[in-house]
Design an enzyme around this catalytic site. Structure first.
Site, short mmCIF file in Angstrom:
data_model
loop_
_atom_site.label_atom_id
_atom_site.label_comp_id
_atom_site.label_asym_id
_atom_site.label_seq_id
_atom_site.Cartn_x
_atom_site.Cartn_y
_atom_site.Cartn_z
N LYS A 1 1.61 2.68 2.74
CA LYS A 1 1.52 2.51 4.19
C LYS A 1 1.74 1.05 4.57
O LYS A 1 2.14 0.77 5.69
CB LYS A 1 0.16 2.99 4.71
CG LYS A 1 0.03 4.50 4.59
CD LYS A 1 -1.21 5.02 5.29
CE LYS A 1 -1.21 6.54 5.17
NZ LYS A 1 -2.27 7.16 5.87
N ASP A 2 1.47 0.14 3.65
CA ASP A 2 1.71 -1.28 3.90
C ASP A 2 3.21 -1.52 4.09
O ASP A 2 4.02 -1.00 3.32
CB ASP A 2 1.20 -2.11 2.72
CG ASP A 2 1.55 -3.56 2.86
OD1 ASP A 2 0.86 -4.26 3.64
OD2 ASP A 2 2.52 -4.00 2.21
N HIS A 3 3.58 -2.29 5.11
CA HIS A 3 5.01 -2.45 5.41
C HIS A 3 5.80 -3.09 4.28
O HIS A 3 6.89 -2.64 3.95
CB HIS A 3 5.21 -3.21 6.74
CG HIS A 3 4.78 -4.63 6.70
ND1 HIS A 3 3.48 -5.03 6.85
CD2 HIS A 3 5.50 -5.76 6.49
CE1 HIS A 3 3.41 -6.34 6.75
NE2 HIS A 3 4.61 -6.81 6.53
N LEU B 1 5.10 -3.18 1.00
CA LEU B 1 5.20 -2.23 -0.11
C LEU B 1 6.17 -1.11 0.22
O LEU B 1 6.90 -0.63 -0.66
CB LEU B 1 3.83 -1.64 -0.47
CG LEU B 1 2.82 -2.56 -1.13
CD1 LEU B 1 1.55 -1.78 -1.50
CD2 LEU B 1 3.39 -3.27 -2.35
N THR B 2 6.19 -0.69 1.48
CA THR B 2 7.12 0.35 1.90
C THR B 2 8.57 -0.12 1.76
O THR B 2 9.42 0.62 1.27
CB THR B 2 6.84 0.79 3.35
OG1 THR B 2 5.51 1.33 3.42
CG2 THR B 2 7.82 1.84 3.83
#
Length: 140
Positions: free
Chosen positions: A123-125, A127-128
């Site tokens: 969900k972290d931008h 990491l996405t």
């Protein structure tokens, strides 16, 4: 051994992938903080506390003063010390079993420290971005 490829995003975890504890520490630093604020302190932290056995024994008050520019310094200091202790002493299977490590830290660990990156739905931008980049470039 999984070695995550370098991406155009140059995430901090890409530089720390070979040390699970450092990946988790970086996640604690970056949680609710902008990277450009957290990153210089991350590298200084690793100079002062190069491994979990040193961080586990850190003086909480000194660590709080060091972390003050990031905000949440009392919570972060407590979390870093306790997580480091549990990292060494607890029989954990995934980092989410450790104090202060949530979905973000667990996802980062799976992506950068294990070969299970395909199973992660971050969900972290940042990491996405990295995960999507992996999916586009490293799946058949």
């Amino acid at each position: 051994m999984w070695k995550p490829p370098k991406s155009p995003y140059d995430l901090i975890q890409e530089h720390l992938w070979d040390d699970e504890w450092k990946v988790l520490v970086a996640c604690i630093f970056c949680n609710l903080t902008k990277r450009k604020t957290a990153e210089p302190l991350i590298w200084k932290f690793f100079e002062m506390y190069p491994e979990p056995s040193v961080a586990r024994d850190a003086c909480e008050k000194s660590l709080q003063r060091f972390l003050k520019p990031l905000g949440l310094s009392q919570k972060r200091a407590k979390t870093l010390i306790r997580m480091s202790r549990e990292f060494l002493d607890k029989n954990w299977k995934e980092p989410i079993d450790l104090y202060g490590i949530g979905k973000y830290g667990n996802d980062a660990w799976k992506i950068f420290c294990t070969e299970r990156w395909k199973d992660v739905k971050p969900k972290d931008h940042a990491l996405t971005w990295y995960h999507d980049w992996l999916m586009e470039n490293y799946t058949s």
